[in-house]
Design an enzyme around this catalytic site. Structure first.
Site, short mmCIF file in Angstrom:
data_model
loop_
_atom_site.label_atom_id
_atom_site.label_comp_id
_atom_site.label_asym_id
_atom_site.label_seq_id
_atom_site.Cartn_x
_atom_site.Cartn_y
_atom_site.Cartn_z
CD GLU A 109 13.28 2.05 10.96
OE1 GLU A 109 13.34 3.13 11.37
OE2 GLU A 109 13.55 1.20 11.19
CD GLU A 148 9.32 13.16 12.85
OE1 GLU A 148 8.01 12.51 13.02
OE2 GLU A 148 10.05 12.65 12.35
CB CYS A 170 12.18 9.39 9.55
SG CYS A 170 12.91 8.40 8.72
CE LYS A 194 -2.36 2.92 3.28
NZ LYS A 194 -2.27 4.04 2.45
C1 UN1 Z 1 17.63 8.82 4.25
O1 UN1 Z 1 17.74 9.72 5.03
O2 UN1 Z 1 18.58 8.78 3.07
O3 UN1 Z 1 11.37 8.19 6.24
C2 UN1 Z 1 16.72 7.89 4.32
C3 UN1 Z 1 12.63 8.43 6.21
C4 UN1 Z 1 13.59 7.37 6.32
C5 UN1 Z 1 14.42 7.33 5.15
C6 UN1 Z 1 15.40 8.40 5.24
N1 UN1 Z 1 12.85 6.28 6.44
O4 UN1 Z 1 12.81 9.61 6.00
#
Ligand code: UN1
Length: 483
Positions: A253, A385, A287, A178
């Site tokens: 994550e 965040e 992130c 998804k």
């Molecule tokens: C990166 O910084 O190269 O959602 C990858 C995000 C992470 C991936 C970052 N899961 O920003």
């Protein structure tokens, strides 16, 4: 198929067939909201159930497929993505709003991930150990975990699906994918390539739609053995509760509030460069973004003034324009949230250095200037965040308080330090309470062949990427045999 500026029609891919949805949605270009990128099919719970059933039925056959077969499929997908990186990058920049070079780099990374996991399919590990009992042989083998539900975010519409789908297929699982609602066309373009890679029907399925309907159906279904999710902490928390209650495997994550420590002995230009890239590139929508710049008192003012100077000169604009450094925010609601943070920061007493304004442009899009505040550790702008181009500077008297500040957060994804001191760099690598550390490098922008993930409230479950991906996408079996 090639992607220009034309309207695309994206359909679901279920059991080897392209299907219309229960309803139709549209996706628009955040750099120019007059540009409709696609009309896409939206699934409901029932249609998602059909995809899950197809994946469950395809599983026994695919789980016994040879490593060579899996290599061929993944290598083919990776090869096509790399060959079409400019065109797919254009689509990504148009739908998500990161700049064209950032988008092409992301698509390249997605292609490389498929190539990497093609190789991993040939190297599925196992071990044989001597038994504690005479005449007994013991081995440990890895088997697929089963049907995997993949729920992906909008900020990396190619790379994140790639680093979930590629290992899932390499280790013999079937997939229901998804994509995020803001980037269905990228998800569909990836699915279209996967659909021509030689996979049996049902092994890979695409369902587009809302988290409430499609995502929830994946999380609830007893046929889905594992859920891999990247997105907000709140959604991750809900997924964990539901999936754990029915004993599904979960990999999450989620958020970050990543520190970049700048010590007085750092190369200041390099440190400013790390801060600009880490905090503001990809419009700060990562992130891994550096949103807390923890600067040693001796260089604090010089760092802030050089950073401000760089920010003033960054060109914010249409993602597809050549000299754009920072594209638009992904959509209106994200922009409104970012702007609301400007008010929160001011109201709680953070000192505004620059940016944070909504910008007009030649095209109607969701533009804002990157923002910088001088904050106190207790300010919300320094703790929560934001997921936008907003960073704050925190002052630290020396290395030790800087490290303490870096760790003073519920998140633990990554942490960076800029310093010329090997001693402090080594100490920081050991004591930063995170999953990834960076020395004299931006916190964002990672390699594709090593583990990705964090600690505390940033991540849950086994790491993604590299050969560590096997921990999530396989389950081990211990075999005993009297020889
Ligand atoms: C990166 O910084 O190269 O959602 C990858 C995000 C992470 C991936 C970052 N899961 O920003």
């Amino acid at each position: 198929m090639t992607f220009g500026a034309k309207l695309q029609t994206a359909r679901q891919y279920i059991n080897g067939r392209w299907e219309t949805g229960v309803t139709t949605g549209t996706s628009e270009n955040p750099s120019d909201t007059r540009d409709v990128v696609a009309e896409y099919a939206r699934a409901d719970r029932n249609q998602t159930e059909l995809a899950i059933r197809a994946a469950a039925e395809a599983l026994p056959h695919w789980s016994l497929s040879t490593p060579q077969r899996r290599f061929d499929v993944l290598d083919h997908i990776g090869g096509e993505i790399l060959a079409r990186k400019s065109e797919l990058g254009y689509l990504l920049a148009r739908e998500e709003g990161k700049t064209l070079p950032e988008a092409v780099a992301e698509v390249t990374r997605a292609g490389q991930i498929f190539k990497f996991f093609a190789g991993e399919a040939l190297r599925i590990p196992g071990e044989t150990l001597a038994s504690t009992r005479p005449g007994v042989q013991v081995d440990v083998t890895r088997e697929p975990v089963g049907v995997v539900g993949i729920i992906a975010p909008w900020n990396f519409p190619f790379a994140i699906p790639a680093w979930k789908i590629a290992p899932a297929l390499a280790y013999g699982n079937s997939v229901v994918f998804k994509p995020a609602e803001l980037v269905p066309t990228c998800g569909w373009a990836l699915a279209e390539i996967i659909s021509r890679s030689g996979l049996p029907a049902g092994v890979f399925n695409l369902v587009m739609g809302s988290g409430r309907e499609v995502g929830q159906a994946l999380v609830d279904s007893p046929r889905v053995n594992a859920i891999s999710f990247t997105g907000s902490s709140a959604t991750g928390e809900r997924i964990l509760q539901t999936a754990a209650a029915r004993r599904a495997k979960v990999q999450l994550e989620m958020g970050g509030k990543n520190p970049l420590v700048v010590l007085a002995d750092a190369d200041l230009d390099q440190a400013v460069d790390c801060a600009v890239q880490g905090a503001y590139f990809s419009t700060g929508q990562r992130c891994t973004a550096s949103s807390r710049l923890i600067v040693e008192a001796g260089v604090h003012d010089a760092f802030v003034s050089r950073l401000r100077q760089r920010m003033v000169n960054l060109k914010i604009g249409h993602a597809l324009e050549r000299d754009t450094a920072i594209g638009p925010v992904v959509d209106r609601s994200q922009l409104e949230q970012n702007l609301a943070w400007m008010e929160i920061a001011r109201a709680e007493g953070a000192e505004h250095v620059w940016g944070g304004a909504m910008l007009e442009s030649a095209t109607p899009g969701h533009y804002m200037s990157p923002a910088l505040f001088l904050a106190k550790p207790e300010h919300r702008v320094a703790r929560e965040e934001i997921f936008g181009p907003v960073a704050c500077v925190l002052r630290a008297d020396s290395y030790e308080p800087a490290l303490a500040l870096a760790n003073e957060t519920p998140f633990g994804l990554c942490a960076g330090i800029c310093t010329a001191s090997l001693k402090n760099a080594m100490h920081f690598k050991r004591h930063a309470d995170v999953g990834m550390t960076m020395v004299n490098l931006p916190t964002a922008g990672v390699d594709y062949h090593v583990p990705f993930g964090g600690r505390k409230w940033s991540s849950y479950g086994p790491r993604e990427q590299g050969r560590y991906a096997a921990e999530f996408y396989t389950t081990v079996k211990t075999g005993y045999m009297l020889a």
